[in-house]
Design an enzyme around this catalytic site. Structure first.
Site, PDB file in Angstrom:
ATOM      1  N   GLU A 169      -5.906  -1.744  -0.652  1.00  0.00           N
ATOM      2  CA  GLU A 169      -6.569  -0.438  -0.519  1.00  0.00           C
ATOM      3  C   GLU A 169      -8.045  -0.446  -0.895  1.00  0.00           C
ATOM      4  O   GLU A 169      -8.507   0.400  -1.667  1.00  0.00           O
ATOM      5  CB  GLU A 169      -5.820   0.606  -1.364  1.00  0.00           C
ATOM      6  CG  GLU A 169      -4.357   0.735  -0.974  1.00  0.00           C
ATOM      7  CD  GLU A 169      -3.597   1.777  -1.788  1.00  0.00           C
ATOM      8  OE1 GLU A 169      -4.116   2.233  -2.820  1.00  0.00           O
ATOM      9  OE2 GLU A 169      -2.470   2.119  -1.377  1.00  0.00           O
ATOM     10  N   ASN A 211      -3.886  -5.640   2.309  1.00  0.00           N
ATOM     11  CA  ASN A 211      -2.895  -4.579   2.498  1.00  0.00           C
ATOM     12  C   ASN A 211      -3.562  -3.210   2.356  1.00  0.00           C
ATOM     13  O   ASN A 211      -4.360  -3.000   1.437  1.00  0.00           O
ATOM     14  CB  ASN A 211      -1.815  -4.748   1.407  1.00  0.00           C
ATOM     15  CG  ASN A 211      -0.573  -3.921   1.634  1.00  0.00           C
ATOM     16  OD1 ASN A 211       0.038  -3.977   2.688  1.00  0.00           O
ATOM     17  ND2 ASN A 211      -0.187  -3.138   0.623  1.00  0.00           N
ATOM     18  N   GLU A 222       5.113  -1.220   3.694  1.00  0.00           N
ATOM     19  CA  GLU A 222       5.562  -0.117   2.829  1.00  0.00           C
ATOM     20  C   GLU A 222       6.036   1.058   3.674  1.00  0.00           C
ATOM     21  O   GLU A 222       5.747   2.221   3.377  1.00  0.00           O
ATOM     22  CB  GLU A 222       4.427   0.335   1.900  1.00  0.00           C
ATOM     23  CG  GLU A 222       3.855  -0.786   1.056  1.00  0.00           C
ATOM     24  CD  GLU A 222       2.766  -0.337   0.090  1.00  0.00           C
ATOM     25  OE1 GLU A 222       2.632   0.879  -0.160  1.00  0.00           O
ATOM     26  OE2 GLU A 222       2.033  -1.213  -0.406  1.00  0.00           O
ATOM     27  N   ASP A 240       7.482   4.144   5.285  1.00  0.00           N
ATOM     28  CA  ASP A 240       8.297   5.343   5.111  1.00  0.00           C
ATOM     29  C   ASP A 240       7.766   6.400   6.068  1.00  0.00           C
ATOM     30  O   ASP A 240       6.588   6.390   6.430  1.00  0.00           O
ATOM     31  CB  ASP A 240       8.388   5.839   3.654  1.00  0.00           C
ATOM     32  CG  ASP A 240       7.069   5.892   2.914  1.00  0.00           C
ATOM     33  OD1 ASP A 240       6.024   6.140   3.546  1.00  0.00           O
ATOM     34  OD2 ASP A 240       7.091   5.696   1.685  1.00  0.00           O
TER      35      ASP A 240
HETATM   36  C1  XIL Z   1       3.724   3.441  -5.621  1.00  0.00           C
HETATM   37  C2  XIL Z   1       5.104   3.346  -6.275  1.00  0.00           C
HETATM   38  O1  XIL Z   1       6.070   3.510  -5.262  1.00  0.00           O
HETATM   39  C3  XIL Z   1       5.251   4.395  -7.334  1.00  0.00           C
HETATM   40  O2  XIL Z   1       6.455   4.194  -8.071  1.00  0.00           O
HETATM   41  C4  XIL Z   1       4.066   4.369  -8.292  1.00  0.00           C
HETATM   42  O3  XIL Z   1       4.176   5.449  -9.198  1.00  0.00           O
HETATM   43  C5  XIL Z   1       2.772   4.433  -7.554  1.00  0.00           C
HETATM   44  O4  XIL Z   1       2.712   3.395  -6.600  1.00  0.00           O
HETATM   45  N1  XIL Z   1       0.566   2.083  -1.886  1.00  0.00           N
HETATM   46  C6  XIL Z   1       0.929   0.932  -2.559  1.00  0.00           C
HETATM   47  C7  XIL Z   1       2.085   0.972  -3.483  1.00  0.00           C
HETATM   48  O5  XIL Z   1       0.354  -0.125  -2.320  1.00  0.00           O
HETATM   49  O6  XIL Z   1       1.927   0.099  -4.575  1.00  0.00           O
HETATM   50  C8  XIL Z   1       2.343   2.370  -3.984  1.00  0.00           C
HETATM   51  O7  XIL Z   1       3.556   2.355  -4.752  1.00  0.00           O
HETATM   52  C9  XIL Z   1       2.437   3.345  -2.831  1.00  0.00           C
HETATM   53  C10 XIL Z   1       1.148   3.379  -2.060  1.00  0.00           C
END
Ligand code: XIL
Length: 300
Positions: free
Chosen positions: A127, A169, A235, A237
């Site tokens: 990020e 990422n 990731e 969703d």
């Molecule tokens: C999130 C986790 O799912 C949570 O449990 C935590 O509180 C915050 O981070 N991008 C990412 C992940 O790269 O590491 C994040 O994960 C979600 C967004």
């Protein structure tokens, strides 16, 4: 095939999930996770604040719990994440300039050395780009150490564990028409041109009303792949849990040979970082397969 992992393996791909160490005692959770998935990402346990809570005092207790569960169950592991503006320990948040740059290098070396030879791919940098239309880097303490911090992180990572694939990422780099996507694309192209070691791009793929799935996703995947990197959906969703959208994502990955695998960010809706009410995952809170699950399985 009857599970996501086995179905993905038919085309040489993996199907993964994020695992939380604190849920490994929940047998409903581990039963589904063990049955369906063959790639594991620690949801929080390998992040900077977890692995180096005090400077130079590394702690791999929780990370190892996730790692060992995965490997004991025959799964591979993605490493997440080594250099990020978020979930930094307080000591790192307070740092800047050359000492922070050195602390970042030291952190990458410490964590990658512990897991040397054991990780399929590391999200080396997470990020690092701004949202919105600027295409600029995100303003962070790491960015303020100098624009070359990302390539320094990748060069450090390559030397620390030459066996791991090294990924950049990010979220909101799924839509090919967005400035952030183009900015990351240009960085990867530049890295490949200059020989900065990078092997993969992770598309987080958190889809919601503000950043919905777009049919140009396949163009994004194939365009990154054409630069000579693998693409991983890291990731996934989808708020609302649309079965159609889940199938579109799978089909777009399968259409590109260098899209090597898909990870959903949690097991059941009740495990989602977005909250159970977003119904963003493939299993409901009771562990039942949702329509989205069947849609993904059929598409694989
Ligand atoms: C999130 C986790 O799912 C949570 O449990 C935590 O509180 C915050 O981070 N991008 C990412 C992940 O790269 O590491 C994040 O994960 C979600 C967004």
């Amino acid at each position: 095939e009857s599970t996501l992992g086995a179905a993905a393996a038919q085309s040489g791909r993996y199907f993964g999930t994020a695992i939380a160490a604190g849920k490994l005692g929940d047998s409903a959770y581990t039963t589904i996770a063990n049955r369906e998935f063959n790639m594991i990402t620690a949801e929080n346990e390998m992040k900077i604040n977890a692995t180096e809570p005090n400077q130079n005092q590394f702690n791999f207790t929780a990370g190892d719990r996730v790692y060992n569960w995965a490997v004991q169950n025959g799964k591979r592991v993605r490493g997440h994440t080594l250099a990020w503006h978020s979930q930094q320990p307080g000591w790192m948040e307070a740092m800047s300039g050359a000492p922070l740059r050195q602390a970042m290098i030291n952190h990458i070396n410490g964590v990658m050395n512990h897991y040397k030879g054991k990780i399929y791919a590391w999200d080396v940098v997470n990020e690092a780009f701004d949202d919105g239309n600027s295409g600029a880097r995100r303003n962070s303490n790491l960015q303020r150490t100098g624009n070359d911090w990302i390539e320094v992180a990748f060069r450090t990572a390559r030397a620390a564990d030459p066996a791991a694939k090294l990924c950049y990422n990010d979220y909101n780099i799924d839509n090919w028409s967005w400035a952030k996507t183009q900015a990351v694309y240009n960085m990867v192209r530049d890295f490949k041109a200059r020989g900065v070691p990078i092997d993969c791009v992770g598309l987080q793929s958190h889809f919601n009303n503000n950043s919905p799935y777009n049919s140009n996703y396949r163009t994004t995947i194939s365009s990154f792949a054409a630069l000579g990197v693998d693409v991983q959906i890291t990731e996934l969703d989808i708020v609302g849990g649309s079965a159609t959208t889940y199938a579109n994502v799978v089909n777009d990955c399968l259409a590109v040979p260098r899209c090597t695998g898909i990870t959903v960010w949690g097991v059941r809706d009740s495990d989602s970082w977005l909250g159970a009410n977003t119904t963003a995952l493939l299993f409901d809170g009771n562990g039942n397969k949702k329509a989205a699950y069947n849609s993904v399985l059929n598409a694989l």
